[in-house]
Design an enzyme around this catalytic site. Structure first.
Site, PDB file in Angstrom:
ATOM      1  N   ASP A 186       0.850  -1.328   0.127  1.00  0.00           N
ATOM      2  CA  ASP A 186       0.017  -0.017   0.125  1.00  0.00           C
ATOM      3  C   ASP A 186       0.926   1.330   0.097  1.00  0.00           C
ATOM      4  O   ASP A 186       1.828   1.320   1.002  1.00  0.00           O
ATOM      5  CB  ASP A 186      -0.815   0.202   1.126  1.00  0.00           C
ATOM      6  CG  ASP A 186      -2.087   0.805   1.264  1.00  0.00           C
ATOM      7  OD1 ASP A 186      -2.380   1.385   0.080  1.00  0.00           O
ATOM      8  OD2 ASP A 186      -2.641   0.638   2.234  1.00  0.00           O
ATOM      9  N   GLU A 236      -4.629   4.970  -3.502  1.00  0.00           N
ATOM     10  CA  GLU A 236      -6.020   5.623  -3.124  1.00  0.00           C
ATOM     11  C   GLU A 236      -6.174   6.883  -4.002  1.00  0.00           C
ATOM     12  O   GLU A 236      -5.326   7.611  -4.540  1.00  0.00           O
ATOM     13  CB  GLU A 236      -5.998   6.185  -1.714  1.00  0.00           C
ATOM     14  CG  GLU A 236      -6.071   5.170  -0.894  1.00  0.00           C
ATOM     15  CD  GLU A 236      -5.846   5.804   0.753  1.00  0.00           C
ATOM     16  OE1 GLU A 236      -6.377   7.009   0.848  1.00  0.00           O
ATOM     17  OE2 GLU A 236      -5.814   4.999   1.700  1.00  0.00           O
ATOM     18  N   GLU A 261     -14.316   1.301  -0.154  1.00  0.00           N
ATOM     19  CA  GLU A 261     -14.076   1.570   1.251  1.00  0.00           C
ATOM     20  C   GLU A 261     -15.359   2.104   1.759  1.00  0.00           C
ATOM     21  O   GLU A 261     -15.608   3.263   1.106  1.00  0.00           O
ATOM     22  CB  GLU A 261     -12.762   1.780   1.584  1.00  0.00           C
ATOM     23  CG  GLU A 261     -12.904   2.049   3.198  1.00  0.00           C
ATOM     24  CD  GLU A 261     -11.548   1.993   3.938  1.00  0.00           C
ATOM     25  OE1 GLU A 261     -10.653   2.083   3.284  1.00  0.00           O
ATOM     26  OE2 GLU A 261     -11.362   2.074   5.097  1.00  0.00           O
TER      27      GLU A 261
HETATM   28  O1  KIV Z   1      -4.466   0.033   4.674  1.00  0.00           O
HETATM   29  C1  KIV Z   1      -5.305  -0.985   4.746  1.00  0.00           C
HETATM   30  O2  KIV Z   1      -5.703  -1.563   5.435  1.00  0.00           O
HETATM   31  C2  KIV Z   1      -6.309  -0.534   3.668  1.00  0.00           C
HETATM   32  C3  KIV Z   1      -7.557  -1.591   3.565  1.00  0.00           C
HETATM   33  C4  KIV Z   1      -8.479  -1.669   4.617  1.00  0.00           C
HETATM   34  C5  KIV Z   1      -8.250  -1.705   2.133  1.00  0.00           C
HETATM   35  O3  KIV Z   1      -6.362   0.004   2.861  1.00  0.00           O
END
Ligand code: KIV
Length: 257
Positions: free
Chosen positions: A83, A114, A181
């Site tokens: 992420d 995002e 989300e």
């Molecule tokens: O960082 C995270 O845990 C997330 C998920 C909940 C999609 O972005």
């Protein structure tokens, strides 16, 4: 089980619903991987679950790379998704690509970022560079300061239409899946039926192709889980009891024996 890859995730649409989870270290990544979790997201939620921050904003590339490498070392079959932390892809396309490349070199199979329509050109650039992208629309926790809290999105007709446009834009840009989300479940179901890519819901109802659960919510390690999460175990209680027994055993001479 064969290693999950982007093609296998794409092929799961309409065939099999996927229970996906976050992981931030090798220990829990190994357990989740052995249990058959198809996607392990090294979520920037680590800022809140493991680093003690109030939001995901303080998470850095250094945090992400260290956690991604640990998860990737342990995950044999799961697709590992890094992420991208706040600031690592809002900084101009060249630097964003360089940061995404670092995530893949650390062991990720794909990155998540995002953003909807306005990030579509960046998603296209990543995909052209050979970096698979899992997109994220709806409530975007890195925009917490703009929302004034972690607030459900898509409640008005205009807001719902914008989220639909965002989802279509990230698909058109080449994302292989999209996180939805905290949006109304009927909107998430409608997006799921309109898109050809896998939708992964979190607080978005059962109409998505897949679900995320944050590992700490799933295992009962989070004292304040969101209302939509489900606790599958009570690790916090077990851990507290184990620590207390150990402290007592040392105090009364029962350990070491
Ligand atoms: O960082 C995270 O845990 C997330 C998920 C909940 C999609 O972005």
């Amino acid at each position: 089980m064969k290693k999950w890859n982007v093609a296998a995730i794409r092929a799961a649409k309409g065939v099999r619903k996927l229970g996906c989870a976050t992981a931030y270290d090798a220990c829990f990544a190994r357990l989740a991987d052995e249990a058959g979790v198809p996607i392990l997201l090294v979520g920037d939620s680590m800022g809140m679950t493991t680093l003690g921050f109030e939001t995901t904003i303080p998470v850095t590339m250094e945090h992400t790379l260290m956690a991604t490498a640990a998860v990737a070392r342990a995950a044999k079959d799961a697709l590992v998704v890094a992420d991208m932390p706040f600031g690592s892809y809002q900084c101009g396309a060249d630097e964003a690509v360089a940061n995404a490349v670092k995530c893949l070199k650390a062991g990720a199979d794909a990155v998540k970022l995002e953003g909807g329509e306005s990030f579509a050109p960046l998603i296209r650039r990543f995909v052209e560079c050979g970096i698979p992208v899992l997109a994220h629309v709806g409530m975007m926790p890195q925009s917490v300061n703009e929302y004034g809290g972690f607030k459900r999105q898509g409640k008005t007709r205009e807001a719902a239409e914008k989220i639909m446009r965002d989802a279509r834009a990230v698909e058109a840009a080449g994302a292989f899946a999209v996180t939805l989300e905290c949006i109304p479940s009927d909107l998430a179901a409608e997006i799921t039926s309109c898109l050809g890519i896998v939708t992964i819901g979190v607080g978005a109802g059962g109409g998505c192709d897949a679900q995320w659960l944050v590992m700490h919510d799933l295992l009962g390690l989070n004292a304040n889980p969101p209302p939509f999460a489900r606790k599958y175990a009570d690790f916090a209680d077990e851990a507290r009891k184990a620590f207390a027994r150990y402290v007592d055993d040392v105090a009364n001479g029962a350990f070491p024996s």
